[in-house]
Motif scaffolding. Sequence first.
Motif, PDB file in Angstrom:
ATOM      1  N   ASP A 111       0.787  -1.294   0.014  1.00 47.31           N
ATOM      2  CA  ASP A 111       0.011  -0.194  -0.004  1.00 47.31           C
ATOM      3  C   ASP A 111       0.825   1.368  -0.190  1.00 47.31           C
ATOM      4  O   ASP A 111       1.992   1.400   0.793  1.00 47.31           O
ATOM      5  N   GLU A 112       0.310   2.188  -0.737  1.00 54.60           N
ATOM      6  CA  GLU A 112       0.970   3.540  -0.867  1.00 54.60           C
ATOM      7  C   GLU A 112       0.859   4.550   0.462  1.00 54.60           C
ATOM      8  O   GLU A 112      -0.296   4.384   1.138  1.00 54.60           O
ATOM      9  N   VAL A 113       1.938   5.242   0.808  1.00 55.02           N
ATOM     10  CA  VAL A 113       1.791   6.167   1.991  1.00 55.02           C
ATOM     11  C   VAL A 113       1.503   7.526   1.289  1.00 55.02           C
ATOM     12  O   VAL A 113       2.315   7.958   0.605  1.00 55.02           O
ATOM     13  N   THR A 114       0.431   8.268   1.772  1.00 50.19           N
ATOM     14  CA  THR A 114       0.338   9.555   1.425  1.00 50.19           C
ATOM     15  C   THR A 114       0.817  10.376   2.335  1.00 50.19           C
ATOM     16  O   THR A 114       0.573  10.457   3.569  1.00 50.19           O
ATOM     17  N   ILE A 115       1.794  11.480   2.067  1.00 46.58           N
ATOM     18  CA  ILE A 115       2.099  12.801   2.765  1.00 46.58           C
ATOM     19  C   ILE A 115       2.089  14.040   2.095  1.00 46.58           C
ATOM     20  O   ILE A 115       2.360  14.073   0.818  1.00 46.58           O
ATOM     21  N   GLN A 116       1.354  14.846   2.619  1.00 49.04           N
ATOM     22  CA  GLN A 116       0.913  16.197   2.079  1.00 49.04           C
ATOM     23  C   GLN A 116       2.164  17.314   2.626  1.00 49.04           C
ATOM     24  O   GLN A 116       2.164  17.281   3.927  1.00 49.04           O
ATOM     25  N   VAL A 117       2.815  17.998   1.821  1.00 48.02           N
ATOM     26  CA  VAL A 117       3.826  18.871   2.070  1.00 48.02           C
ATOM     27  C   VAL A 117       3.489  20.102   1.866  1.00 48.02           C
ATOM     28  O   VAL A 117       3.078  20.628   0.778  1.00 48.02           O
ATOM     29  N   GLU A 154      10.184   1.535   4.866  1.00 45.59           N
ATOM     30  CA  GLU A 154      11.159   1.140   3.755  1.00 45.59           C
ATOM     31  C   GLU A 154      10.459   0.195   2.837  1.00 45.59           C
ATOM     32  O   GLU A 154       9.394  -0.429   3.048  1.00 45.59           O
ATOM     33  N   ASP A 155      10.833   0.308   1.340  1.00 46.39           N
ATOM     34  CA  ASP A 155      10.268  -0.495   0.409  1.00 46.39           C
ATOM     35  C   ASP A 155       8.652  -0.362   0.037  1.00 46.39           C
ATOM     36  O   ASP A 155       7.964  -1.375  -0.137  1.00 46.39           O
ATOM     37  N   ARG A 156       8.220   0.748   0.382  1.00 45.82           N
ATOM     38  CA  ARG A 156       6.878   1.046   0.157  1.00 45.82           C
ATOM     39  C   ARG A 156       6.660   2.176  -0.477  1.00 45.82           C
ATOM     40  O   ARG A 156       7.529   3.244  -0.117  1.00 45.82           O
ATOM     41  N   PRO A 157       6.030   2.488  -1.488  1.00 47.09           N
ATOM     42  CA  PRO A 157       5.821   3.653  -2.297  1.00 47.09           C
ATOM     43  C   PRO A 157       5.358   4.877  -1.334  1.00 47.09           C
ATOM     44  O   PRO A 157       4.418   4.539  -0.592  1.00 47.09           O
ATOM     45  N   VAL A 158       5.676   6.042  -1.642  1.00 41.04           N
ATOM     46  CA  VAL A 158       5.286   7.304  -0.869  1.00 41.04           C
ATOM     47  C   VAL A 158       4.639   8.165  -2.000  1.00 41.04           C
ATOM     48  O   VAL A 158       5.651   8.680  -2.925  1.00 41.04           O
ATOM     49  N   ARG A 159       3.443   8.655  -1.860  1.00 46.62           N
ATOM     50  CA  ARG A 159       2.859   9.774  -2.680  1.00 46.62           C
ATOM     51  C   ARG A 159       3.193  11.258  -1.905  1.00 46.62           C
ATOM     52  O   ARG A 159       2.450  11.282  -0.994  1.00 46.62           O
ATOM     53  N   PHE A 160       4.040  11.983  -2.501  1.00 43.16           N
ATOM     54  CA  PHE A 160       3.795  13.276  -1.814  1.00 43.16           C
ATOM     55  C   PHE A 160       3.015  14.295  -2.485  1.00 43.16           C
ATOM     56  O   PHE A 160       3.114  14.348  -3.699  1.00 43.16           O
ATOM     57  N   GLU A 161       2.062  14.986  -1.786  1.00 42.97           N
ATOM     58  CA  GLU A 161       1.159  15.982  -2.437  1.00 42.97           C
ATOM     59  C   GLU A 161       1.566  17.454  -1.987  1.00 42.97           C
ATOM     60  O   GLU A 161       2.036  17.522  -0.583  1.00 42.97           O
ATOM     61  N   LEU A 162       2.211  18.265  -2.853  1.00 45.97           N
ATOM     62  CA  LEU A 162       2.860  19.342  -2.636  1.00 45.97           C
ATOM     63  C   LEU A 162       2.413  20.904  -2.761  1.00 45.97           C
ATOM     64  O   LEU A 162       1.778  20.738  -3.829  1.00 45.97           O
TER      65      LEU A 162
END
Length: 324
Positions: free
Chosen positions: A129-135, A161-169
């Motif tokens: 699963d992807e992790v979402t982080i808003q920047v 580690e080894d998990r995709p991260v989606r950054f929203e900026l």
Amino acid sequence: MSKKRRSLVRAAFSAITLVMTMLLLSGCGNYMVLNPKGPIAAQQLDLIIITVILCAIIIVPVLVITFVIVWRYRATNKKADYKPEWAHSNLLETIWWGIPIVIVIVLAIVTVRYTHELEPSKAIASEKDEVTIQVVSLNWKWLFIYPEEGIATVNTITIPEDRPVRFELTADSPMNSFWIPELGGQIYAMSGMSMALHLQADEPGTYFGTAANFTGEHFENMTFDVNATSDAEYDQWIEKAKQSPETLTDESYEELSKPSEKEEPMLYSSVPDGIYERIVTKYMHDGAELHQHGSASADETNGSTSAEATNANSEEASSSHNGH
């Protein structure tokens, strides 16, 4: 001193200067771009290496030939051939035009291929699963919001580690650039826009993050740590953050958004609903369209809005028809 000896001294001095410069630069620090720790950075390094090799095929022979010509046809060399009537060679013209053209074509093909593969908004293929982080870029600090966990941090993030991260900026300050050199290339954060960037850390560790765009007097303080941990440690960190006594409210955000020289890393156990969206649209005038580059939620939102508008228009038209 004779001219020949002076020429040898100059050549030796130039060679020593070049070697010393390379040695000094090699000790300036860790070249993080050349030490990738994720799939995106690794592909970007491949592109850098391919580009350097292709360019070197042209540049190195040109430099060598330049030195040979200058040395061979110097004024003191009486053995050099003198051909005042020489003007053209089909073979040489073919070589010095043909090789660069072929290399430029190859370089263009490689660049286009990697450009499409490394599109920042393109999700990383993974079974996890992807992790979402808003920047949010502020003066002069970074605010990170974890919308799925309902927590936030300042100047530090933790990712599995080894998990995709989606950054929203986005930015609540002058335009900036978000960059984690060991994980991937930079991307701009701008007010009134929401940009997407996908990265992944292939191994645990602490990575350097920074602002790569000048935004004022203390922009050099805009650095942050990226802590890549195991899934178990990541879950423990989430629980720790949720127990933090600090909470991010609309009022505390207004205080945080004020310019400051250096903010220590901080954890917030809760964040207001929709705060990221409010920050994105903060400086937009009524009726302006929100630009969300590479955002799936943008498509869904636009689709939902269009559907609602269509239904509303249909109902209005039906009412008008019934009135007639």
